[in-house]
Write a protein that holds these residues in place. Sequence first.
Motif, PDB file in Angstrom:
ATOM      1  N   ASN A 136       0.992  -0.804  -0.772  1.00  0.00           N
ATOM      2  CA  ASN A 136      -0.227  -0.006   0.191  1.00  0.00           C
ATOM      3  C   ASN A 136       1.203   1.039  -0.226  1.00  0.00           C
ATOM      4  OD1 ASN A 136       1.077   0.017   2.341  1.00  0.00           O
ATOM      5  ND2 ASN A 136      -0.906  -1.134   3.405  1.00  0.00           N
ATOM      6  N   TRP A 137       0.371   2.212   0.257  1.00  0.00           N
ATOM      7  CA  TRP A 137       0.755   3.543  -0.434  1.00  0.00           C
ATOM      8  C   TRP A 137       1.915   3.348   1.067  1.00  0.00           C
ATOM      9  CZ3 TRP A 137       1.214   8.021   3.514  1.00  0.00           C
ATOM     10  CH2 TRP A 137       1.464   8.573   3.568  1.00  0.00           C
ATOM     11  N   GLU A 138       1.879   3.552   2.561  1.00  0.00           N
ATOM     12  CA  GLU A 138       2.475   3.674   3.327  1.00  0.00           C
ATOM     13  C   GLU A 138       4.072   2.893   3.125  1.00  0.00           C
ATOM     14  OE1 GLU A 138      -0.212   2.840   4.061  1.00  0.00           O
ATOM     15  OE2 GLU A 138      -1.751   4.895   5.081  1.00  0.00           O
ATOM     16  N   VAL A 139       3.683   1.120   2.526  1.00  0.00           N
ATOM     17  CA  VAL A 139       4.694   0.486   2.597  1.00  0.00           C
ATOM     18  C   VAL A 139       5.528   1.044   1.540  1.00  0.00           C
ATOM     19  CG1 VAL A 139       5.544  -1.956   1.854  1.00  0.00           C
ATOM     20  CG2 VAL A 139       3.757  -1.241   3.402  1.00  0.00           C
ATOM     21  N   ILE A 140       5.137   1.642   0.370  1.00  0.00           N
ATOM     22  CA  ILE A 140       5.789   2.081  -0.614  1.00  0.00           C
ATOM     23  C   ILE A 140       6.524   3.254  -0.373  1.00  0.00           C
ATOM     24  CG2 ILE A 140       5.620   2.856  -3.129  1.00  0.00           C
ATOM     25  CD1 ILE A 140       3.028   1.535  -3.402  1.00  0.00           C
ATOM     26  N   GLN A 141       5.804   4.121  -0.002  1.00  0.00           N
ATOM     27  CA  GLN A 141       6.699   5.309   1.034  1.00  0.00           C
ATOM     28  C   GLN A 141       8.020   5.323   1.661  1.00  0.00           C
ATOM     29  OE1 GLN A 141       4.773   7.765   3.604  1.00  0.00           O
ATOM     30  NE2 GLN A 141       5.646   9.288   2.969  1.00  0.00           N
ATOM     31  N   ASP A 142       7.811   4.003   2.426  1.00  0.00           N
ATOM     32  CA  ASP A 142       8.886   3.201   3.081  1.00  0.00           C
ATOM     33  C   ASP A 142       9.941   2.725   2.267  1.00  0.00           C
ATOM     34  OD1 ASP A 142      10.129   2.419   6.337  1.00  0.00           O
ATOM     35  OD2 ASP A 142       9.988   0.680   5.900  1.00  0.00           O
TER      36      ASP A 142
END
Length: 311
Positions: A136-142
């Motif tokens: 998701n967006w959080e995992v991709i950002q990390d």
Amino acid sequence: MAASTDNYIQTFRSAIARIFHANGAVVGGGFLVSGRTRNYILTCAHVVTSALSLPEDIVEAPSNDIYLDGSAPQKQRLNEIFNDFKEFAWRIERCLKELQFFKDNSRRLRVVIAARCLIDLPLDRTFPKLTLSPFNWEVIQDTATKYLKPIEMTSESLALLAAHLLYLTGGHPGGIAEALKVYRGGGYTVNLFLNSYGNQLWEKNLKKCRDQIRESLTKENNYLYESIEKLSIFPIINSSCILKEAVQRFKLPFSDDSFKLNTELTKTSIFTRDKTIIKDGMTRRLLVIGLLRESSPESFQELCKEAAEIC
């Protein structure tokens, strides 16, 4: 009182059986009815015809075996896969013990076997199961923050890049890895990357994945693909009313027969009667991206507008 209620619920659950098609898809449910000399499963006629791929208006009583919980072909296949994995692990262990490196060094070895289809393996097996988080967006950002550390980027730019990557790839890890590699070596700004690299990423990486999904689904039922592709607009279809409206508004090839469509969808590999109709969220997003890439923006927007009105 609580213990009594728990026992009642457990007894009720044990009296429910799922009924499977020969390809492993769930086509319906049934209830256990105890008789004097034998037990029976009570279900609907259309579930039997779906399980056996028979015409719905058949008059003769079918004599073929029907797969229930515990005898489903999918579970049999999973057991075969698990036994193969055990043999595979033992062979690796035997081979590694003969290597001089492991004879001289008392180091541990970890073997990771990863695949989305393994999520259904029983939990009480020898192999420990680690369920990975979705991209998701959080995992991709990390992930982007760690990989692009040598590049000076603000937190706002990283957040925007993560949003672009989710839009371009649908969370596909191979697509994300390729995109980050290109971004790191290309000297892009975030918005330039979105505009200049999106089509290339689709053609080079993601279109092939979508085509594999299409090939597998058209093998199961060729005329269903159009329906599946358009229904991928919905993250969740938890109402028969939604499906009925979609058949009419999207002009799906089922002559306004949403029940027949529902029955046919549950025979495919990615659909279920669960609240989340499509099992694999990444598959759904790749289908939506393909629909966006290969149709006009106007027709895609109209499809989304119709879906929003249905919901």
